[in-house]
Write a protein that holds these residues in place. Structure first.
Motif, PDB file in Angstrom:
ATOM      1  N   HIS A   1     -32.702   5.974  12.608  1.00 10.46           N
ATOM      2  CA  HIS A   1     -32.886   5.883  11.213  1.00 10.46           C
ATOM      3  C   HIS A   1     -31.847   5.495  10.457  1.00 10.46           C
ATOM      4  O   HIS A   1     -31.929   5.337   9.126  1.00 10.46           O
ATOM      5  CB  HIS A   1     -33.680   7.051  10.775  1.00 10.46           C
TER       6      HIS A   1
ATOM      7  N   PHE B   1     -36.425  11.998   8.056  1.00  2.39           N
ATOM      8  CA  PHE B   1     -35.217  11.122   8.814  1.00  2.39           C
ATOM      9  C   PHE B   1     -34.973  10.170   7.777  1.00  2.39           C
ATOM     10  O   PHE B   1     -35.893   9.350   7.069  1.00  2.39           O
ATOM     11  CB  PHE B   1     -35.470  10.822   9.988  1.00  2.39           C
ATOM     12  N   ALA B   2     -33.806   9.861   7.545  1.00  3.86           N
ATOM     13  CA  ALA B   2     -33.199   8.833   6.411  1.00  3.86           C
ATOM     14  C   ALA B   2     -31.894   8.386   6.894  1.00  3.86           C
ATOM     15  O   ALA B   2     -31.139   9.107   7.641  1.00  3.86           O
ATOM     16  CB  ALA B   2     -33.664   9.076   4.931  1.00  3.86           C
ATOM     17  N   GLU B   3     -31.349   7.283   6.214  1.00  5.31           N
ATOM     18  CA  GLU B   3     -29.997   6.733   6.348  1.00  5.31           C
ATOM     19  C   GLU B   3     -28.750   8.037   5.908  1.00  5.31           C
ATOM     20  O   GLU B   3     -27.715   7.975   6.637  1.00  5.31           O
ATOM     21  CB  GLU B   3     -29.628   5.626   5.723  1.00  5.31           C
ATOM     22  N   THR B   4     -29.192   8.820   4.982  1.00  2.00           N
ATOM     23  CA  THR B   4     -28.253   9.527   4.190  1.00  2.00           C
ATOM     24  C   THR B   4     -29.049  11.163   4.512  1.00  2.00           C
ATOM     25  O   THR B   4     -30.322  10.970   4.640  1.00  2.00           O
ATOM     26  CB  THR B   4     -28.022   9.166   2.871  1.00  2.00           C
ATOM     27  N   THR B   5     -28.104  11.918   4.104  1.00  3.07           N
ATOM     28  CA  THR B   5     -28.994  13.205   4.124  1.00  3.07           C
ATOM     29  C   THR B   5     -29.582  13.755   2.824  1.00  3.07           C
ATOM     30  O   THR B   5     -28.885  13.747   1.741  1.00  3.07           O
ATOM     31  CB  THR B   5     -27.771  14.354   4.441  1.00  3.07           C
ATOM     32  N   GLN B   6     -31.008  13.887   2.844  1.00  4.39           N
ATOM     33  CA  GLN B   6     -31.756  14.147   1.833  1.00  4.39           C
ATOM     34  C   GLN B   6     -31.712  15.593   1.452  1.00  4.39           C
ATOM     35  O   GLN B   6     -31.734  16.390   2.566  1.00  4.39           O
ATOM     36  CB  GLN B   6     -33.064  13.381   1.720  1.00  4.39           C
TER      37      GLN B   6
END
Length: 455
Positions: free
Chosen positions: A278, A334-339
């Motif tokens: 991701h 899941f994502a490119e940055t930590t949410q």
């Protein structure tokens, strides 16, 4: 393993006087060394998830092939445990632990010379699997069973956290080493960490409190271990044969197989690659998994404390149900940055990571008495069978479908099923088979397996 009093009331009184004069019971020293040894062996447990993509990039091996090597490791890690527990009874904790650490170092170190996938299976799977399996949770059950009566659940939680958290705390270091110096440097550091603990374990680990003329921590009398009947393998098989005739064994083993599938097999092996899919950097994903390990310390120690006070069946049911709920929502986090939502998952899942171990150890001891450590070794083998299936299965899902979503949903559903299995367990007094009859059955099957008689 049965125990018999060494001395009468006079000797017990003298022993209590000795303990009162000591500032620290030797059990705590043994527990501390065991903790360090478990952390030292945990380095390799952090390695596979970070090395999946580097090995794929260098050798062009499919992820399913690399995951298969991890599966062999996880399988042997579990299947070795009951025999290691019996070997500790036969040859001593110190010898088995020192040999296990040496095997971990050898297997990790030899990977730097491999050129084919079968060599990965040999090093990661066979050598490291045998080494880490000899220091698996059956080692924890053996130490706590011999040295502790009071605070047994708490110490089980702390030692379990040492093994499980050690592997996760190693993750950022391994990830940085792979990024800056390549995967071979990481493998050599892991080998060195395992070797560094060998002298400490050989010097300070002790076998039984009776060897020092002391009772276990919290016990009133000094007791000595009876020599195990038959060989180590025969005793392990005998314990399995007797336990397999009981309903609790299959309920515990089934739940723990799902536990392994949803921790070591899936999250421990595939969380970092899934996050990378991701767009998240591997070092960031490794840091999140390490954060799981930090919260695991609190969760597992708290679980040990609760195990001394709350019905273990209820604890297991709650742990599995909460884990299932968290895994069902993970694919959307899941994502490119930590949410923030991912951080909530990390905290929640970390508290539950191996919180199942202290109540499972306690139930094995409740149902199977002095053979509880060996029987727990077999229950733990089921844990690793589940982990092995999940590690390979998730790799196949990723290769076939292009993402891991189906694997996360299946794991969540299985965890909820494990909660149901745990709640089907009944209290020990509800079973007609007493601890004594179980011990007699175990001894009979051990003698039969050894060739000294019929059972």
């Amino acid at each position: 393993m049965a125990f018999r009093p060494l001395v009468g009331r006079r000797r017990a009184t003298e022993t209590r006087d000795v303990i009162r004069n000591r500032r620290l019971h030797p059990a705590w020293t043994v527990a501390a060394v065991a903790f360090v040894a478990l952390v030292g062996a945990a380095g390799f447990r952090a390695t596979p998830s970070v090395l999946l993509h580097p090995l794929h990039a260098e050798f062009r091996w499919p992820l399913a092939t690399i995951s298969a090597a991890v599966s062999v490791n996880l399988l042997l890690y579990g299947l070795t445990a009951p025999f290691a527990a019996a070997l500790m009874d036969r040859f001593g904790i110190r010898r088995v632990v020192a040999g296990a650490l040496a095997l971990v170092a050898l297997g990790s170190g030899l990977t730097v010379f491999m050129t084919a996938s079968w060599q990965l299976v040999l090093c990661w799977g066979v050598l490291v699997g045998l080494g880490t399996g000899s220091m698996a949770l059956a080692f924890v059950a053996t130490v706590t069973g011999r040295w502790f009566v009071r605070r047994r659940g708490l110490v089980t939680g702390v030692l379990t956290a040492g093994g499980a958290t050690g592997q996760l705390v190693f993750l950022p270091l391994v990830a940085v080493l792979v990024r800056d110096h390549g995967w071979r440097a990481a493998a050599l550091v892991v080998a060195g960490a395992a070797l560094a603990v060998v002298p400490l374990a050989w010097w300070l680990l002790r076998e039984h409190p009776a060897d020092l003329g002391l009772p276990a921590y919290g016990a009133a009398e000094v007791v000595a271990p009876e020599p195990p009947a038959g060989g180590a393998a025969a005793r392990a098989v005998g314990a399995l044969a007797a336990a397999a005739r009981t309903r609790p064994f299959w309920l515990l083993a089934g739940g723990f197989a799902i536990c392994g599938a949803t921790t070591n097999g899936l999250v421990g092996t595939h969380f970092v690659p899934a996050a990378h899919d991701h767009g998240m950097p591997e070092t960031t994903a490794a840091g999140l998994l390490a954060l799981v390990g930090l919260f695991d310390i609190a969760g597992t120690v708290a679980s040990g404390w609760l195990t001394d006070r709350v019905d273990s069946r209820l604890l297991l049911g709650a742990y599995y149900a909460l884990r299932g709920a968290s895994l069902l929502v993970l694919p959307g986090l899941f994502a490119e940055t930590t949410q923030p939502s991912m951080l909530v998952f990390v905290v929640f899942y970390g508290l539950d990571w191996v919180a199942t171990v202290p109540p499972t150890v306690a139930l094995c001891r409740e149902y199977f008495g002095a053979s509880g450590a060996v029987v727990f070794g077999w229950v733990f083998a089921a844990h690793q069978v589940g982990a092995a299936i999940a590690a390979t299965g998730a790799g196949l899902v990723r290769d076939s479908l292009g993402d891991y979503a189906l694997a996360w949903y299946a794991a969540g559903a299985l965890s909820i099923a494990a909660a149901g299995l745990s709640l089907l367990l009944r209290r020990r007094r509800d079973y007609p088979t007493t601890e004594t009859s179980f011990q007699n059955a175990t001894r009979s099957r051990t003698i039969s397996a050894s060739g000294f008689g019929s059972g």
